[in-house]
Enzyme design. Structure first.
Site, mmCIF file in Angstrom:
data_model
loop_
_atom_site.group_PDB
_atom_site.id
_atom_site.type_symbol
_atom_site.label_atom_id
_atom_site.label_comp_id
_atom_site.label_asym_id
_atom_site.label_seq_id
_atom_site.Cartn_x
_atom_site.Cartn_y
_atom_site.Cartn_z
ATOM 1 N N HIS A 206 0.825 -1.212 0.000
ATOM 2 C CA HIS A 206 0.000 0.000 0.000
ATOM 3 C C HIS A 206 0.864 1.270 0.000
ATOM 4 O O HIS A 206 0.345 2.381 0.115
ATOM 5 C CB HIS A 206 -0.909 -0.035 1.233
ATOM 6 C CG HIS A 206 -2.070 0.887 1.180
ATOM 7 N ND1 HIS A 206 -2.237 1.945 2.066
ATOM 8 C CD2 HIS A 206 -3.136 0.943 0.359
ATOM 9 C CE1 HIS A 206 -3.354 2.580 1.804
ATOM 10 N NE2 HIS A 206 -3.916 2.010 0.767
ATOM 11 N N LYS A 208 3.143 4.376 -1.287
ATOM 12 C CA LYS A 208 3.238 5.255 -2.448
ATOM 13 C C LYS A 208 4.514 6.075 -2.316
ATOM 14 O O LYS A 208 4.759 6.678 -1.262
ATOM 15 C CB LYS A 208 2.042 6.210 -2.552
ATOM 16 C CG LYS A 208 0.703 5.525 -2.792
ATOM 17 C CD LYS A 208 -0.024 5.318 -1.517
ATOM 18 C CE LYS A 208 -1.403 4.730 -1.727
ATOM 19 N NZ LYS A 208 -2.051 4.356 -0.454
ATOM 20 N N ASP A 213 15.341 11.637 -9.296
ATOM 21 C CA ASP A 213 16.785 11.916 -9.236
ATOM 22 C C ASP A 213 17.363 11.772 -7.831
ATOM 23 O O ASP A 213 18.391 12.402 -7.520
ATOM 24 C CB ASP A 213 17.076 13.332 -9.759
ATOM 25 C CG ASP A 213 16.745 13.487 -11.247
ATOM 26 O OD1 ASP A 213 16.818 12.475 -11.968
ATOM 27 O OD2 ASP A 213 16.390 14.604 -11.653
ATOM 28 N N HIS A 378 -9.873 11.089 1.654
ATOM 29 C CA HIS A 378 -8.893 10.007 1.610
ATOM 30 C C HIS A 378 -7.570 10.389 2.276
ATOM 31 O O HIS A 378 -6.598 9.641 2.237
ATOM 32 C CB HIS A 378 -8.651 9.603 0.142
ATOM 33 C CG HIS A 378 -7.964 8.290 -0.029
ATOM 34 N ND1 HIS A 378 -6.691 8.176 -0.532
ATOM 35 C CD2 HIS A 378 -8.388 7.023 0.236
ATOM 36 C CE1 HIS A 378 -6.348 6.894 -0.584
ATOM 37 N NE2 HIS A 378 -7.345 6.178 -0.117
ATOM 38 N N LYS A 380 -4.664 11.098 5.075
ATOM 39 C CA LYS A 380 -4.179 10.343 6.236
ATOM 40 C C LYS A 380 -3.204 11.246 6.992
ATOM 41 O O LYS A 380 -2.135 11.594 6.476
ATOM 42 C CB LYS A 380 -3.487 9.051 5.787
ATOM 43 C CG LYS A 380 -4.365 8.153 4.901
ATOM 44 C CD LYS A 380 -3.567 7.664 3.727
ATOM 45 C CE LYS A 380 -4.372 7.052 2.621
ATOM 46 N NZ LYS A 380 -5.452 6.207 2.868
ATOM 47 N N ASP A 385 -0.209 17.251 19.794
ATOM 48 C CA ASP A 385 0.144 18.509 20.450
ATOM 49 C C ASP A 385 0.654 19.502 19.398
ATOM 50 O O ASP A 385 0.128 19.562 18.294
ATOM 51 C CB ASP A 385 1.180 18.268 21.552
ATOM 52 C CG ASP A 385 0.606 17.456 22.712
ATOM 53 O OD1 ASP A 385 -0.639 17.429 22.849
ATOM 54 O OD2 ASP A 385 1.383 16.846 23.462
#
Length: 455
Positions: A206, A208, A213, A378, A380, A385
């Site tokens: 999962h 990404k 470079d 979608h 995340k 704090d």
């Protein structure tokens, strides 16, 4: 003859049950999971044995080798931080086995066009290498646009490597990528559903990572497809982050390791350290079946228990295990400002049903629950704090925390924390409070608890 075969299957089932009861918690996620598999094997071996071979073990590789590597990482972290430094960075370093990387620049990228424009700009501006890893690759307009841009750079002589998860990219088959491979680009599929693989088919990648470079990279929730990279009516609200600086080298090494698991070859030993580009301190959080423990889960639990003022979490799917749910409950009872922002309705109806009981529990404990209204959310993100923000690919569900290959980044820079807090406030402004009036029938609740690990 039939009776003999039945006895053999029964004997195998009981032997399998005993072997499973002797497995470590790390291999089967929990004692409850271990007992459930043991009962399944003992009572229905003809069904349970093939099911366990396909889905049972959640760790990949030789356990002893994984444990040795993990202990080596922790020894390095202990030498780096010592045992008397109790700052969040030092605690996370000892838990994760990852050093703090300074001199980075971290920028949040919104979805609905911004991330897509950034990605195309980096593809067109790359000079030597383009390494891209994504869970989902959709063969739609955005998918074709990115594919053709990559093919153009491959024709220019750049090293172009694209790694997709075979399940997540099941609609983009080999024929779709032919223009890229014909131009000299390389495409690999992680853990093929059909064919020989050393991993269980339910262990999905999962992660990404978009690396250019070995100098600049991006990660987060975005995959490649119209919902993530366009601003149309069906576009999702998502979040990525761009990273520039020494931490990019860690992402490049991780990509090279996953590329090798997919059958490719890359020289990770020759990776050069990316030059400093800013003042953000970050730590890479790597989790998955190739680790003996569950670093993202451990990091979340630790940060929640340490929080004194706020824990703000944005997640598309909220299906926590008991430990995570308990940590958030205790934080709310301690007086910490705990807020969970989830989509009003996600793209997975079963996940929405499964989350209902957990949202009720959090609501009763005093957590603020907010349902994002405009579109599918979608993103995340977890904010602790004014100290740190956790960004990455993992959802707050059992699959992301204990089964999938995932990655995340802890950022301790004040600018990153302020930017994340501002973003969460925009989500809150477009959300409605969860009233808590909906409840599941006890039968439905029990069914949801059974299927939660599969969602």
């Amino acid at each position: 003859m039939i009776d003999l075969a039945s006895h053999i299957w029964t004997a195998l089932g009981f032997i399998g049950a005993l072997l499973i009861l002797g497995r470590s918690d790390n291999e089967l996620r929990s004692r409850g999971s271990r007992i459930a598999w043991a009962l399944f094997l003992a009572t229905a071996p003809t069904v349970a044995i093939p099911m366990f071979l396909l889905f049972g073990n959640r760790k990949f590789g030789v356990v002893a080798e994984l444990a040795e590597r993990r202990e080596r990482e922790r020894r390095i972290a202990r030498r780096t931080y010592g045992q008397r430094d109790h700052s969040l960075q030092a605690v996370m370093g000892r838990i994760l086995g990852q050093p703090l990387s300074g001199g980075n620049r971290l920028e949040l990228l919104g979805c609905r066009g911004e991330a897509g424009a950034w990605l195309l700009q980096q593809i067109e501006g790359a000079q030597q290498k383009i390494w891209i890893q994504t869970y989902q690759y959709l063969p739609d307009a955005s998918g074709r646009k990115i594919r053709d841009a990559l093919a153009a750079r491959a024709r220019d002589g750049l090293e172009v490597c694209l790694l997709v998860d075979d399940y997540g990219a099941m609609t983009a088959r080999h024929r779709f990528f032919r223009p890229l491979t014909a131009a000299g680009g390389q495409v690999r599929r992680f853990n093929p559903l059909i064919g020989v693989s050393r991993m269980r088919s339910n262990l999905r990648n999962h992660r990404k990572a978009y690396i250019f470079d070995e100098r600049i990279a991006a990660s987060g929730g975005i995959n490649i497809g119209d919902p993530y990279l366009t601003d149309g009516p069906r576009a999702w609200e998502d979040l990525a982050f761009a990273l520039e600086g020494p931490a990019v080298t860690g992402l490049a090494r991780l990509f090279a390791a996953d590329w090798r698991r997919a059958g490719g070859r890359l020289d990770s030993a020759g990776l050069r350290r990316s030059p400093e580009a800013g003042d953000a301190d970050v730590q890479l959080v790597v989790s998955g079946p190739d680790r003996t423990d569950d670093p993202i889960f451990a990091a979340l639990i630790t940060a929640i228990y340490r929080a004194e003022q706020r824990v703000w979490i944005v997640t598309p799917y909220y299906i926590p295990n008991e430990e995570l749910e308990y940590a958030l409950t205790i934080a709310a009872l301690r007086g910490v400002d705990v807020r969970l922002i989830v989509p009003r309705r996600s793209n997975h109806p079963l996940a929405d049903l499964a989350r209902l009981d957990h949202l009720q529990n959090a609501h009763r404990a005093g957590c603020g629950i907010f349902l994002y209204q405009p579109r599918m959310l979608h993103s995340k993100l977890a904010l602790f704090d004014d100290d740190a923000v956790l960004l990455g690919t993992a959802n707050l569900d059992v699959r992301s925390l204990f089964l999938n290959f995932e990655l995340g980044v802890f950022s301790y820079g004040a600018a990153s924390v302020r930017a994340a807090a501002t973003l969460v406030e925009t989500y809150l402004a477009a959300s409605e409070p969860f009233a808590g009036e909906k409840t599941l029938h006890p039968l439905s609740r029990g069914l949801m608890r059974i299927i939660e690990p599969l969602l």
